[in-house]
Write a protein that holds these residues in place. Structure first.
Motif, PDB file in Angstrom:
ATOM      1  N   HIS A   1       0.839  -1.200   0.000  1.00 32.57           N
ATOM      2  CA  HIS A   1       0.000   0.000   0.000  1.00 32.57           C
ATOM      3  C   HIS A   1       0.875   1.252   0.000  1.00 32.57           C
ATOM      4  CE1 HIS A   1      -3.061   2.926   1.222  1.00 32.57           C
ATOM      5  NE2 HIS A   1      -3.937   2.042   0.782  1.00 32.57           N
ATOM      6  N   SER A   2       0.382   2.305  -0.622  1.00 32.10           N
ATOM      7  CA  SER A   2       1.147   3.551  -0.725  1.00 32.10           C
ATOM      8  C   SER A   2       1.505   4.123   0.646  1.00 32.10           C
ATOM      9  CB  SER A   2       0.354   4.598  -1.525  1.00 32.10           C
ATOM     10  OG  SER A   2      -0.915   4.835  -0.931  1.00 32.10           O
ATOM     11  N   ALA A   3       0.674   3.843   1.678  1.00 28.75           N
ATOM     12  CA  ALA A   3       0.984   4.335   3.021  1.00 28.75           C
ATOM     13  C   ALA A   3       2.298   3.741   3.529  1.00 28.75           C
ATOM     14  CB  ALA A   3      -0.149   3.991   3.989  1.00 28.75           C
ATOM     15  N   VAL A   4       2.586   2.496   3.137  1.00 30.32           N
ATOM     16  CA  VAL A   4       3.850   1.852   3.512  1.00 30.32           C
ATOM     17  C   VAL A   4       4.995   2.399   2.663  1.00 30.32           C
ATOM     18  CG1 VAL A   4       5.078  -0.360   3.598  1.00 30.32           C
ATOM     19  CG2 VAL A   4       2.682  -0.245   4.277  1.00 30.32           C
ATOM     20  N   LEU A   5       4.773   2.489   1.367  1.00 32.90           N
ATOM     21  CA  LEU A   5       5.821   2.951   0.458  1.00 32.90           C
ATOM     22  C   LEU A   5       6.255   4.382   0.744  1.00 32.90           C
ATOM     23  CD1 LEU A   5       4.437   1.519  -2.916  1.00 32.90           C
ATOM     24  CD2 LEU A   5       6.386   0.653  -1.616  1.00 32.90           C
ATOM     25  N   GLU A   6       5.310   5.206   1.171  1.00 37.53           N
ATOM     26  CA  GLU A   6       5.595   6.629   1.324  1.00 37.53           C
ATOM     27  C   GLU A   6       6.045   7.025   2.727  1.00 37.53           C
ATOM     28  OE1 GLU A   6       1.958   8.426   0.045  1.00 37.53           O
ATOM     29  OE2 GLU A   6       2.160   7.687  -2.023  1.00 37.53           O
ATOM     30  N   HIS A   7       5.984   6.080   3.680  1.00 37.44           N
ATOM     31  CA  HIS A   7       6.380   6.426   5.052  1.00 37.44           C
ATOM     32  C   HIS A   7       7.907   6.496   5.135  1.00 37.44           C
ATOM     33  CE1 HIS A   7       6.541   6.655   9.391  1.00 37.44           C
ATOM     34  NE2 HIS A   7       5.225   6.683   9.441  1.00 37.44           N
ATOM     35  N   GLN A   8       8.419   7.612   5.615  1.00 35.79           N
ATOM     36  CA  GLN A   8       9.865   7.837   5.607  1.00 35.79           C
ATOM     37  C   GLN A   8      10.619   6.926   6.569  1.00 35.79           C
ATOM     38  OE1 GLN A   8      10.490  12.040   6.279  1.00 35.79           O
ATOM     39  NE2 GLN A   8       9.953  12.579   4.177  1.00 35.79           N
ATOM     40  N   SER A   9       9.930   6.356   7.548  1.00 33.13           N
ATOM     41  CA  SER A   9      10.602   5.504   8.534  1.00 33.13           C
ATOM     42  C   SER A   9      10.536   4.020   8.186  1.00 33.13           C
ATOM     43  CB  SER A   9       9.989   5.730   9.929  1.00 33.13           C
ATOM     44  OG  SER A   9      10.220   7.048  10.369  1.00 33.13           O
ATOM     45  N   ILE A  10       9.915   3.684   7.053  1.00 32.03           N
ATOM     46  CA  ILE A  10       9.790   2.281   6.640  1.00 32.03           C
ATOM     47  C   ILE A  10      10.680   2.029   5.428  1.00 32.03           C
ATOM     48  CG2 ILE A  10       8.228   0.490   5.808  1.00 32.03           C
ATOM     49  CD1 ILE A  10       5.985   1.830   7.340  1.00 32.03           C
ATOM     50  N   HIS A  11      11.527   1.009   5.549  1.00 33.10           N
ATOM     51  CA  HIS A  11      12.518   0.707   4.506  1.00 33.10           C
ATOM     52  C   HIS A  11      12.327  -0.751   4.069  1.00 33.10           C
ATOM     53  CE1 HIS A  11      14.266   4.307   6.326  1.00 33.10           C
ATOM     54  NE2 HIS A  11      14.169   3.664   7.485  1.00 33.10           N
ATOM     55  N   ILE A  12      12.032  -0.945   2.797  1.00 33.54           N
ATOM     56  CA  ILE A  12      11.748  -2.284   2.281  1.00 33.54           C
ATOM     57  C   ILE A  12      12.993  -2.862   1.617  1.00 33.54           C
ATOM     58  CG2 ILE A  12      10.323  -3.637   0.701  1.00 33.54           C
ATOM     59  CD1 ILE A  12       8.115  -1.579   1.053  1.00 33.54           C
ATOM     60  N   HIS A  13      13.363  -4.081   2.028  1.00 35.22           N
ATOM     61  CA  HIS A  13      14.508  -4.792   1.459  1.00 35.22           C
ATOM     62  C   HIS A  13      13.976  -6.059   0.804  1.00 35.22           C
ATOM     63  CE1 HIS A  13      17.096  -2.229   4.050  1.00 35.22           C
ATOM     64  NE2 HIS A  13      16.088  -2.358   4.897  1.00 35.22           N
ATOM     65  N   LYS A  14      14.050  -6.128  -0.516  1.00 37.03           N
ATOM     66  CA  LYS A  14      13.446  -7.235  -1.247  1.00 37.03           C
ATOM     67  C   LYS A  14      14.478  -8.327  -1.535  1.00 37.03           C
ATOM     68  CE  LYS A  14       9.856  -4.445  -3.449  1.00 37.03           C
ATOM     69  NZ  LYS A  14       9.284  -3.956  -4.734  1.00 37.03           N
ATOM     70  N   MET A  15      14.128  -9.548  -1.133  1.00 34.35           N
ATOM     71  CA  MET A  15      14.955 -10.716  -1.436  1.00 34.35           C
ATOM     72  C   MET A  15      14.567 -11.278  -2.797  1.00 34.35           C
ATOM     73  SD  MET A  15      14.868 -12.675   2.266  1.00 34.35           S
ATOM     74  CE  MET A  15      13.061 -12.756   2.299  1.00 34.35           C
ATOM     75  N   GLN A  16      15.469 -12.066  -3.369  1.00 36.05           N
ATOM     76  CA  GLN A  16      15.177 -12.720  -4.643  1.00 36.05           C
ATOM     77  C   GLN A  16      14.302 -13.940  -4.399  1.00 36.05           C
ATOM     78  OE1 GLN A  16      16.330 -11.384  -7.551  1.00 36.05           O
ATOM     79  NE2 GLN A  16      15.134 -12.864  -8.722  1.00 36.05           N
TER      80      GLN A  16
END
Length: 480
Positions: free
Chosen positions: A51-66
């Protein structure tokens, strides 16, 4: 090994799955950032957008695994057991790389279960190496999902259960989704868990008429012209009649006025992962029964051609029972199999559309629909379908498959109905949609109950009352 220090102000949310299809863990990340003011790292697979609320929050950092690749067709069956053994080893190494090296050391790891193997193993080792706390959020039991394909008596299922129980007991704290699961964990697993019911976040709500119209305009081509299929909603293109009128299957815009069409189809939404724990065949059989029973009630001649009937419907003629349009959302392994079955149904009054919606449009669809259908049966019988929570958040009444603990969520004849067979579901569709859209009192009663429920509880409140204290306590004890 890292030395134990002071509070770091970080949390790590771990999902060995598609983060875009893991809404509860997205909501955990938002609550950790908003309600505890932590920096949050999400370690998960990519695939679908969160959700955009997660993507746009400055304190949330997503690390994607393969993602681990799927088996290509034609691979010799003798190699598959070897690949199944190699897969968890590679996954453990990848998880440890992310959890121990790539992200900053957190105060706490919060991990989704299932899957249990190798997730719980990797997170436990990472928490030990980084001197962090470790919390398991029990959504279901992984061994029961494995048993769907291998059988409960399988030795692999027994080994999987041992790993799940052994490493689950090592956690510093546990959350779970129902009281029935809490009891099972306490009695048979020796694990004390706090119940954190799924509740909808603020973006699940009833849609306004303007929001409905804009959504239906965006989806209009997919609804009316789905890959050359002809049915009761695709006959007649419904293209713009003139520059002042914008018409969809459900709404009409004239000037600045939007109205709902009286001859619109009833919109029914079902969200599915297209997996064996959801028997989609029940819904298809119920649709066939609805179609035949309505034709019998209206004394329609079997010789009436579908196209002639559809032209009458498109001309605005209303019937005692409406057309039904089922929109089925989701991704999963059995989707193509059921799409093939749908294409062979040839129903007069029922149409199906399958689609995947963005995290922003999905709540709007639920808020625009007339009924939700849930086919979730639970491999353990102890979890609750989050999709029903989302539907109630949008004020949408639900017909759901009956199983042991579903009544913790669905209040029969208040916000929904339960069914155990396709015939029962067909009966409910006939009862709820008789006289649609204005003279269907039973459906209106259920909607009022769902609206009442959607205004009473939200995720942020539930999390504040039941999860926040546990997480802070676990972090505090780990610092001592």
């Amino acid at each position: 090994m890292a030395a134990k220090g002071g509070k770091r102000g970080r949390a790590c949310v771990v999902v060995l799955g598609d983060i875009g299809r893991s809404p509860r863990m997205q909501y955990h990340a938002l609550s950790l950032a908003r309600q505890v003011s932590l920096e949050v790292d999400i370690v998960a697979y990519g695939g679908s957008e969160p959700h955009s609320a997660v993507l746009e929050h400055q304190s949330i950092h997503i690390h994607k695994m393969q993602q681990w690749p799927t088996f290509p067709r034609g691979v010799p069956s003798i190699l598959k057991p070897l690949a199944l053994l190699i897969k968890p080893v590679i996954q453990v190494l990848v998880l440890l790389w992310f959890l121990c090296i790539k992200i900053p050391a957190p105060d706490v790891f919060l991990v989704q279960n299932p899957p249990s193997v190798p997730t719980l193993v990797a997170v436990k080792w990472a928490s030990w190496l980084r001197r962090s706390a470790f919390i398991v959020d029990w959504h279901n039991f992984g061994y029961t999902l494995l048993a769907l394909s291998l059988g409960r008596s399988s030795r692999f299922v027994a080994i999987y259960r041992w790993f799940e129980r052994h490493f689950g007991k090592m956690a510093d704290g546990s959350l779970c989704v129902t009281r029935a699961m809490q009891h099972e964990l306490a009695q048979n697993w020796g694990i004390k868990a706090t119940v954190l019911y799924d509740q909808p976040p603020e973006f699940f709500r009833p849609a306004s008429l303007e929001e409905k119209h804009k959504l239906f305009c965006r989806l209009d081509k997919s609804l009316r012209k789905p890959l050359g299929v002809q049915d009761c909603t695709s006959t007649g293109t419904g293209e713009m009649l003139n520059k002042d009128i914008n018409e969809t299957l459900f709404t009409t815009l004239v000037g600045t006025d939007i109205t709902s069409k009286l001859d619109r189809p009833a919109l029914i939404v079902s969200s599915t992962s297209w997996t064996p724990d959801e028997d989609f065949g029940i819904l298809l059989e119920a649709a066939v029964m609805y179609d035949r029973r309505v034709a019998a009630i209206l004394n329609e001649d079997d010789s009436i051609q579908e196209e002639a009937l559809w032209k009458e419907m498109q001309s605005g003629k209303q019937y005692l029972y409406p057309r039904l349009l089922f929109i089925i959302t989701g991704k999963g392994p059995e989707k193509e199999k059921y799409e093939e079955k749908i294409s062979r149904l040839h129903l007069k009054r029922v149409a199906f559309r399958t689609m995947w919606l963005s995290a922003e449009d999905y709540p709007l669809l639920l808020g625009s629909a007339d009924l939700g259908v849930c086919l979730h049966t639970s491999s353990s019988g102890l979890d609750l379908p989050m999709k029903v929570v989302d539907m109630f958040g949008c004020g949408l009444p639900v017909c759901a498959v009956s199983y042991s603990c579903i009544k913790e969520l669905v209040q029969v004849e208040k916000n929904g109905l339960l069914f155990s067979s396709s015939s029962e579901l067909a009966d409910e569709l006939l009862m709820l949609f008789k006289g649609f859209p204005d003279a269907c009192d039973s459906l209106k009663g259920l909607r009022n109950g769902a609206l009442e429920m959607c205004s009473s509880r939200r995720w942020a409140t539930e999390w504040e009352e039941h999860a926040k204290a546990l997480i802070l306590e676990v972090i505090s004890k780990n610092l001592d």
